[in-house]
Each structure stands twice: as C-alpha cells, then as structure tokens.
Design a protein around this motif. Sequence first.
Motif, PDB file in Angstrom:
ATOM      1  N   UNK A  93       0.903  -5.341  -2.084  1.00  0.00           N
ATOM      2  CA  UNK A  93       1.252  -4.277  -3.031  1.00  0.00           C
ATOM      3  C   UNK A  93       1.039  -2.893  -2.419  1.00  0.00           C
ATOM      4  N   UNK A  94      -0.028  -2.739  -1.631  1.00  0.00           N
ATOM      5  CA  UNK A  94      -0.243  -1.460  -0.963  1.00  0.00           C
ATOM      6  C   UNK A  94       0.933  -1.124  -0.064  1.00  0.00           C
ATOM      7  N   UNK A  95       1.354  -2.095   0.746  1.00  0.00           N
ATOM      8  CA  UNK A  95       2.455  -1.848   1.681  1.00  0.00           C
ATOM      9  C   UNK A  95       3.785  -1.639   0.952  1.00  0.00           C
ATOM     10  N   UNK A  96       4.044  -2.401  -0.101  1.00  0.00           N
ATOM     11  CA  UNK A  96       5.344  -2.267  -0.762  1.00  0.00           C
ATOM     12  C   UNK A  96       5.483  -0.931  -1.479  1.00  0.00           C
ATOM     13  N   UNK A  97       4.372  -0.274  -1.762  1.00  0.00           N
ATOM     14  CA  UNK A  97       4.435   1.060  -2.352  1.00  0.00           C
ATOM     15  C   UNK A  97       4.223   2.157  -1.308  1.00  0.00           C
ATOM     16  N   UNK A  98       4.163   1.748  -0.035  1.00  0.00           N
ATOM     17  CA  UNK A  98       4.151   2.729   1.044  1.00  0.00           C
ATOM     18  C   UNK A  98       2.789   3.158   1.539  1.00  0.00           C
ATOM     19  N   UNK A  99       1.767   2.328   1.347  1.00  0.00           N
ATOM     20  CA  UNK A  99       0.414   2.696   1.781  1.00  0.00           C
ATOM     21  C   UNK A  99      -0.089   1.708   2.824  1.00  0.00           C
TER      22      UNK A  99
END
Length: 237
Positions: free
Chosen positions: A131-137
């Motif tokens: 979820x962090x990566x899919x929102x750009x983090x």
Amino acid sequence: MGKKWEKDPNARFFTFPIELLRGAFTNMGRVCSDAIDYAVYLRCKEHRKPPDEALEYFNIKGNAKTIFNRGKELYDSFDRPPLVSVGKDVIWEFYKNPKTDFEIAVFCAFCGLRSIIGIKPFVKTNNGLLMARMFGYRSVAEFEALREKPPYYNSYFSTAQQIRYQLTEKIIRNELSLIWGLNYYSNQSKGFYVSFKMEFNALVLHTEKSRKATLLRQQQEEQKRVIEQIKKQVRGK
C-alpha cells in the motif's frame, strides 16, 4: 495485460520513480507523461545517448529537448528513489484512455509490486509495504507518518476487513493474478509471496522449501537452547 510484453525481446519499458504515483488519482495523464520523460532522460544518462535517439528507441514523438529537460528536472528532484519498470503499452493505455479509480488502483498496485520485486524472481512482502508503494511512498513508516492519507485509501483500505476484500481479493487475486500476469501465494504466514517471472508451482515449491528450512533452523536453535539450559542445571547440582 498479461505477460506477453515481458517475453518480447523488442518490448520497451519506461523506468520511473514510484513517487510519481502520488498523483495517480488526481492526474493520471501527468503521471504517465512524467514517467515517459523520466525514462527518456534515464536512457540518455545511463547509455550516453542523445535525446533524439532515446525517442527513437521508445518509438515516441515529441520535442526531444523539452522531454529531456523535464526528465532531468524530475531526475534531479528525487534522491535515489525506488524505481519501477512498466511496459510501454501499459503506460500508453493509461495515458491515452480514461480510467476508473479502481483501474488506477490496480495499475498502482502493479507498479508497487514491481518496485518491490525489482530484478528478483520473487519476493515475500506484505500489505503494508504494497500500500505504501502503490500510493507512491518508499516505506511503511513514510506512509504511516502522513497526517492525511490519500482519499482512495480512506475510502477502501482504512480497515483490515476492507484491505482483505479490496486489496487481497479484488485487486491481487481478481485482477493482478488473472489479467496482469502475477503469481501470488500465501501460506498463512505473515506476508505473501509474489512473482511475475516464476510459474505458480515453482513459486509454491520454492516458498515451502524455504519455509521448511526456516522451521528446521528454528527447531535446531530451540533444541540447542534447551540442551544448554539443562547442562547448566546439571552443573549447578
């Protein structure tokens, strides 16, 4: 989307920072445009090619100088970011055609997983990092530190039950596994295993062998601890 572009020797991939996904739900076109510009600059930088050659390599049209300059601006604005490589056809599909928020979420999850896997044949990961990566983090800590989470997250991922249904079932199992070429395996341990390269049976076999080896090592360590404890007790007598 499938895997056909993964196996095509003539396929082209746009490589870009995962941070670009922060704007996906507000301006997907800009995200794709920036991804293209970044990829063009990256090719120029890494292969020492002029902008015109990079555009020819990717078979795209436009003002080479403008694209190069925008790509450099983006490149300079990120400090060693996690990168993701996405097939040219996928980027064009999301650049040229309107998409629903759910379709964008699937795309972002795809990018997130590819950024986590990188060049490895498979990885073990978890919902938090995905979820962090899919929102750009970059990391769970960076994402959790946000004072305000993205609206899509608040609407669909704010509870454990929502995550199981919206992320695991709808996005991972129903979309990425069936259409985007992902192989996914969870053996009830914390996290799950994913691969875009290994076949499902190979992924399961490797996972279970690794799990067995880990359990055996833990058992041996526990037995050693017990033996040492008993020896101390005997010596004490």
